[in-house]
Design a protein around this motif. Structure first.
Motif, PDB file in Angstrom:
ATOM      1  N   LYS A   1       0.836  -1.197   0.000  1.00 42.48           N
ATOM      2  CA  LYS A   1       0.000   0.000   0.000  1.00 42.48           C
ATOM      3  C   LYS A   1       0.874   1.251   0.000  1.00 42.48           C
ATOM      4  O   LYS A   1       0.609   2.211  -0.734  1.00 42.48           O
ATOM      5  CB  LYS A   1      -0.916  -0.016   1.238  1.00 42.48           C
ATOM      6  CG  LYS A   1      -1.885   1.162   1.321  1.00 42.48           C
ATOM      7  CD  LYS A   1      -2.759   1.034   2.564  1.00 42.48           C
ATOM      8  CE  LYS A   1      -3.735   2.188   2.674  1.00 42.48           C
ATOM      9  NZ  LYS A   1      -4.591   2.078   3.887  1.00 42.48           N
ATOM     10  N   VAL A   2       1.919   1.217   0.814  1.00 41.41           N
ATOM     11  CA  VAL A   2       2.863   2.333   0.865  1.00 41.41           C
ATOM     12  C   VAL A   2       3.694   2.393  -0.410  1.00 41.41           C
ATOM     13  O   VAL A   2       3.907   3.463  -0.986  1.00 41.41           O
ATOM     14  CB  VAL A   2       3.786   2.196   2.093  1.00 41.41           C
ATOM     15  CG1 VAL A   2       4.862   3.284   2.086  1.00 41.41           C
ATOM     16  CG2 VAL A   2       2.975   2.268   3.384  1.00 41.41           C
ATOM     17  N   TRP A   3       4.146   1.243  -0.878  1.00 38.63           N
ATOM     18  CA  TRP A   3       5.011   1.191  -2.060  1.00 38.63           C
ATOM     19  C   TRP A   3       4.301   1.728  -3.310  1.00 38.63           C
ATOM     20  O   TRP A   3       4.902   2.448  -4.111  1.00 38.63           O
ATOM     21  CB  TRP A   3       5.468  -0.244  -2.273  1.00 38.63           C
ATOM     22  CG  TRP A   3       6.472  -0.424  -3.377  1.00 38.63           C
ATOM     23  CD1 TRP A   3       6.291  -1.088  -4.553  1.00 38.63           C
ATOM     24  CD2 TRP A   3       7.825   0.034  -3.391  1.00 38.63           C
ATOM     25  NE1 TRP A   3       7.443  -1.065  -5.303  1.00 38.63           N
ATOM     26  CE2 TRP A   3       8.395  -0.377  -4.624  1.00 38.63           C
ATOM     27  CE3 TRP A   3       8.598   0.770  -2.491  1.00 38.63           C
ATOM     28  CZ2 TRP A   3       9.718  -0.080  -4.965  1.00 38.63           C
ATOM     29  CZ3 TRP A   3       9.913   1.069  -2.836  1.00 38.63           C
ATOM     30  CH2 TRP A   3      10.460   0.650  -4.056  1.00 38.63           C
ATOM     31  N   ARG A   4       3.027   1.380  -3.456  1.00 41.36           N
ATOM     32  CA  ARG A   4       2.277   1.838  -4.627  1.00 41.36           C
ATOM     33  C   ARG A   4       1.997   3.337  -4.584  1.00 41.36           C
ATOM     34  O   ARG A   4       1.794   3.968  -5.625  1.00 41.36           O
ATOM     35  CB  ARG A   4       0.956   1.067  -4.739  1.00 41.36           C
ATOM     36  CG  ARG A   4       1.117  -0.368  -5.244  1.00 41.36           C
ATOM     37  CD  ARG A   4      -0.236  -0.971  -5.608  1.00 41.36           C
ATOM     38  NE  ARG A   4      -1.048  -1.187  -4.416  1.00 41.36           N
ATOM     39  CZ  ARG A   4      -1.109  -2.341  -3.758  1.00 41.36           C
ATOM     40  NH1 ARG A   4      -0.400  -3.375  -4.176  1.00 41.36           N
ATOM     41  NH2 ARG A   4      -1.870  -2.468  -2.695  1.00 41.36           N
ATOM     42  N   ALA A   5       2.034   3.904  -3.372  1.00 45.56           N
ATOM     43  CA  ALA A   5       1.731   5.338  -3.233  1.00 45.56           C
ATOM     44  C   ALA A   5       2.984   6.207  -3.235  1.00 45.56           C
ATOM     45  O   ALA A   5       2.895   7.418  -3.060  1.00 45.56           O
ATOM     46  CB  ALA A   5       0.945   5.572  -1.934  1.00 45.56           C
ATOM     47  N   LYS A   6       4.163   5.593  -3.463  1.00 46.18           N
ATOM     48  CA  LYS A   6       5.425   6.332  -3.323  1.00 46.18           C
ATOM     49  C   LYS A   6       5.577   7.491  -4.303  1.00 46.18           C
ATOM     50  O   LYS A   6       6.399   8.390  -4.084  1.00 46.18           O
ATOM     51  CB  LYS A   6       6.612   5.384  -3.469  1.00 46.18           C
ATOM     52  CG  LYS A   6       6.803   4.770  -4.844  1.00 46.18           C
ATOM     53  CD  LYS A   6       8.004   3.837  -4.842  1.00 46.18           C
ATOM     54  CE  LYS A   6       8.291   3.261  -6.225  1.00 46.18           C
ATOM     55  NZ  LYS A   6       7.173   2.429  -6.722  1.00 46.18           N
ATOM     56  N   THR A   7       4.791   7.489  -5.386  1.00 47.77           N
ATOM     57  CA  THR A   7       4.873   8.604  -6.327  1.00 47.77           C
ATOM     58  C   THR A   7       4.459   9.926  -5.674  1.00 47.77           C
ATOM     59  O   THR A   7       4.791  11.000  -6.168  1.00 47.77           O
ATOM     60  CB  THR A   7       3.980   8.349  -7.552  1.00 47.77           C
ATOM     61  OG1 THR A   7       2.648   8.040  -7.112  1.00 47.77           O
ATOM     62  CG2 THR A   7       4.513   7.168  -8.371  1.00 47.77           C
ATOM     63  N   GLY A   8       3.737   9.810  -4.558  1.00 45.38           N
ATOM     64  CA  GLY A   8       3.343  11.018  -3.843  1.00 45.38           C
ATOM     65  C   GLY A   8       4.507  11.746  -3.205  1.00 45.38           C
ATOM     66  O   GLY A   8       4.360  12.880  -2.729  1.00 45.38           O
ATOM     67  N   LEU A   9       5.675  11.138  -3.190  1.00 48.82           N
ATOM     68  CA  LEU A   9       6.861  11.763  -2.596  1.00 48.82           C
ATOM     69  C   LEU A   9       7.675  12.552  -3.621  1.00 48.82           C
ATOM     70  O   LEU A   9       8.675  13.171  -3.265  1.00 48.82           O
ATOM     71  CB  LEU A   9       7.760  10.684  -1.967  1.00 48.82           C
ATOM     72  CG  LEU A   9       7.146   9.872  -0.827  1.00 48.82           C
ATOM     73  CD1 LEU A   9       8.132   8.823  -0.330  1.00 48.82           C
ATOM     74  CD2 LEU A   9       6.724  10.784   0.323  1.00 48.82           C
ATOM     75  N   ARG A  10       7.248  12.505  -4.875  1.00 49.55           N
ATOM     76  CA  ARG A  10       7.988  13.230  -5.908  1.00 49.55           C
ATOM     77  C   ARG A  10       8.008  14.724  -5.616  1.00 49.55           C
ATOM     78  O   ARG A  10       7.006  15.304  -5.215  1.00 49.55           O
ATOM     79  CB  ARG A  10       7.366  12.987  -7.279  1.00 49.55           C
ATOM     80  CG  ARG A  10       7.609  11.579  -7.819  1.00 49.55           C
ATOM     81  CD  ARG A  10       6.893  11.377  -9.134  1.00 49.55           C
ATOM     82  NE  ARG A  10       7.111  10.025  -9.643  1.00 49.55           N
ATOM     83  CZ  ARG A  10       6.482   9.510 -10.691  1.00 49.55           C
ATOM     84  NH1 ARG A  10       5.589  10.255 -11.339  1.00 49.55           N
ATOM     85  NH2 ARG A  10       6.741   8.282 -11.091  1.00 49.55           N
TER      86      ARG A  10
END
Length: 243
Positions: free
Chosen positions: A146-155
């Motif tokens: 769940k966290v890994w798939r949302a990592k684009t939010g850290l761009r």
């Protein structure tokens, strides 16, 4: 028989063969006749002995490599629920779990709770120059993904997420990125994926597998470096026209 047991058995056989052959060579030298015959016999025995040694060492290397690969696979599976978070500011008496949860929830819009995390702590020794990365082991693979798939939010931020790779796979990943470029390499569940120059995709888990790809796709001139060089030349030319 386990892989490790096979390696130990091969090592024992190799040692016994060495001792037996060396004793035989020593006995022949001591009981040999004329010098000419002695040299010829020793040379012949040496060639046979050398072939035996190279053959046994090759077998031993292959078994050790297979054993190391199995150990790496086991260690990789044990890290399936783990991620490393980089860039979170560090304080002297911080609550690492709370800080990590606050950052992940606020930056990625997730609803993680303390029960979602099993282990959370900094890695390495404290450094005043930059914050240490945080190792997070989640309670489940689902929470980790769940966290890994949302990592684009850290761009666009100073934060980054990466998988907790084994030392071997981290080395493979680093070499792959140096050769194919950072944007052409990524990981998922400990597997390294590579997008080749021809657009094909490959997955590797060892240096041997990467070596085959490096041979298939020799390194070409770094296009980004060439572009930077051309830009510098253009700017230099513009400055020259202004004089």
């Amino acid at each position: 028989m386990s892989q490790l047991a096979e390696v130990l058995s091969a090592q024992k056989t190799l040692e016994e063969s060495f001792i037996k052959k060396m004793n035989a060579l020593e006995a022949q030298i001591q009981t040999a006749g004329p010098a000419k015959d002695t040299v010829a016999k020793v040379a012949e025995e040496f060639r046979a002995f050398r072939e035996l040694v190279f053959g046994m060492l090759g077998l031993l290397r292959r078994q050790i490599s297979e054993c190391a690969q199995q150990i790496d696979d086991i260690e990789t599976r044990s890290r399936r629920k783990a991620l490393i978070v980089q860039g979170i500011a560090e304080a002297a008496s911080e609550d690492c779990t709370k800080v990590t949860l606050d950052v992940l929830n606020s930056k990625l819009g997730l609803g993680l709770t303390a029960s979602s995390l099993k282990v959370c702590h900094r890695l390495g020794q404290a450094n005043t120059d930059h914050p240490r990365p945080i190792l997070v082991k989640f309670a489940s693979v689902e929470a980790k993904m769940k966290v890994w798939r949302a990592k684009t939010g850290l761009r666009g931020s100073k934060l980054a997420l990466k998988e907790f790779l084994t030392k071997t796979r981290q080395s493979v990943f680093g070499k792959a990125r140096q050769h194919f470029g950072m944007r052409s390499c990524w990981t998922l569940d400990g597997v390294i994926f590579i997008k080749a120059p021809d657009g094909s995709r490959h997955k590797v888990m060892s240096l041997d597998e990467l070596g085959l790809l490096l041979g298939r796709y020799p390194r070409t001139q770094d296009t980004s470096t060439s572009a930077d060089k051309r830009a510098t030349e253009v700017l230099g030319g513009l400055k020259g026209t202004r004089k």
